[in-house]
Design an enzyme around this catalytic site. Structure first.
Site, PDB file in Angstrom:
ATOM      1  N   ASP A 151       0.946  -1.218  -0.054  1.00  0.00           N
ATOM      2  CA  ASP A 151       0.184   0.065  -0.040  1.00  0.00           C
ATOM      3  C   ASP A 151       0.827   1.254  -0.058  1.00  0.00           C
ATOM      4  O   ASP A 151       2.042   1.220   0.535  1.00  0.00           O
ATOM      5  CB  ASP A 151      -1.196  -0.071   1.186  1.00  0.00           C
ATOM      6  CG  ASP A 151      -1.992  -1.089   1.122  1.00  0.00           C
ATOM      7  OD1 ASP A 151      -2.490  -1.413  -0.070  1.00  0.00           O
ATOM      8  OD2 ASP A 151      -2.323  -1.549   2.204  1.00  0.00           O
ATOM      9  N   ASP A 185      -7.042  -1.318  -4.484  1.00  0.00           N
ATOM     10  CA  ASP A 185      -8.120  -0.873  -3.517  1.00  0.00           C
ATOM     11  C   ASP A 185      -9.189   0.145  -3.870  1.00  0.00           C
ATOM     12  O   ASP A 185     -10.522  -0.143  -3.779  1.00  0.00           O
ATOM     13  CB  ASP A 185      -7.559  -0.329  -2.202  1.00  0.00           C
ATOM     14  CG  ASP A 185      -6.701  -1.501  -1.340  1.00  0.00           C
ATOM     15  OD1 ASP A 185      -7.017  -2.663  -1.838  1.00  0.00           O
ATOM     16  OD2 ASP A 185      -5.735  -1.232  -0.738  1.00  0.00           O
TER      17      ASP A 185
END
Length: 213
Positions: A151, A185
């Site tokens: 991420d 995401d």
């Protein structure tokens, strides 16, 4: 929407997602961040669990972290396989473009994170002490199916002390928005958002059960 356009959308999302992850993984130390704007940072973190960093072992203590990670990865593979069959079905039945687009980007996002979970452990060295290398001679940081999701997108839009007059939370420190996420995401969240907000348009002339908004 044609099958060719659908595949192109999926490939574009996968490429952007994986290129961004590989760049961050091979140029940043874990927890390293760069401020782009006051409200946006590139921050390298690795997610070993589910959304918000939670793990299956947090809910079932009898399961070890490694087994919880394996179960989660296998579940993700099972889920993305189901999404793939759903996408194939709506393409074959020529459902609405909105529905096809939403499912396509959800599929691309889910597949992007699966690539991390399945392969990154054997493709990269650890990022804890030094910048990771691709295909290290000494082997990766984990086994197959035990990789961590990369991420990097962080939007700390506002942080500070809440007004004292605010019920329950007054006077406490609050930060919006803390979670760090990635392109995959974003694709999943956007696809789900489209299905919720444009529910009627997505399932127009569909025989599937729809909960009208």
């Amino acid at each position: 929407m044609s099958q060719r356009k659908t595949v192109l959308i999926i490939l574009i999302i996968l490429l952007v997602d994986q290129i961004s992850k590989i760049y961050i993984k091979t140029h940043f130390l874990i927890n390293e961040d760069i401020s782009v704007f006051s409200w946006f940072k590139i921050a390298f973190v690795e997610n070993d669990g589910m959304a918000w960093g939670t793990k299956l072992s947090d809910f079932i203590p009898s399961i070890s972290d490694r087994n919880a990670k394996l179960i989660l990865t296998l579940f993700r593979i099972f889920a993305v396989t189901g999404i793939a069959f759903w996408l194939r079905d709506v393409l074959k039945k020529r459902k609405s473009k909105t529905l096809i687009f939403a499912i396509a980007i959800i599929f691309a996002g889910a597949l992007g994170n699966i690539i991390d979970s399945v392969f990154y452990g054997i493709l990269f060295s650890d990022s804890a002490m030094e910048v990771a290398t691709f295909l290290p001679e000494t082997g990766g940081y984990e086994n197959l199916f035990h990789g961590k999701v990369v991420d990097m997108l962080h939007f700390p839009i506002w942080s500070g002390i809440l007004p004292e007059k605010l019920p329950f939370f007054g006077g406490t420190y609050f930060s919006f928005f803390d979670p760090v996420f990635n392109i995959a995401d974003m694709a999943i969240s956007t696809g789900i958002g489209i299905l919720i907000v444009f529910n009627k348009r997505a399932f127009k002339d569909s025989n599937e059960l729809v909960v009208n908004s």
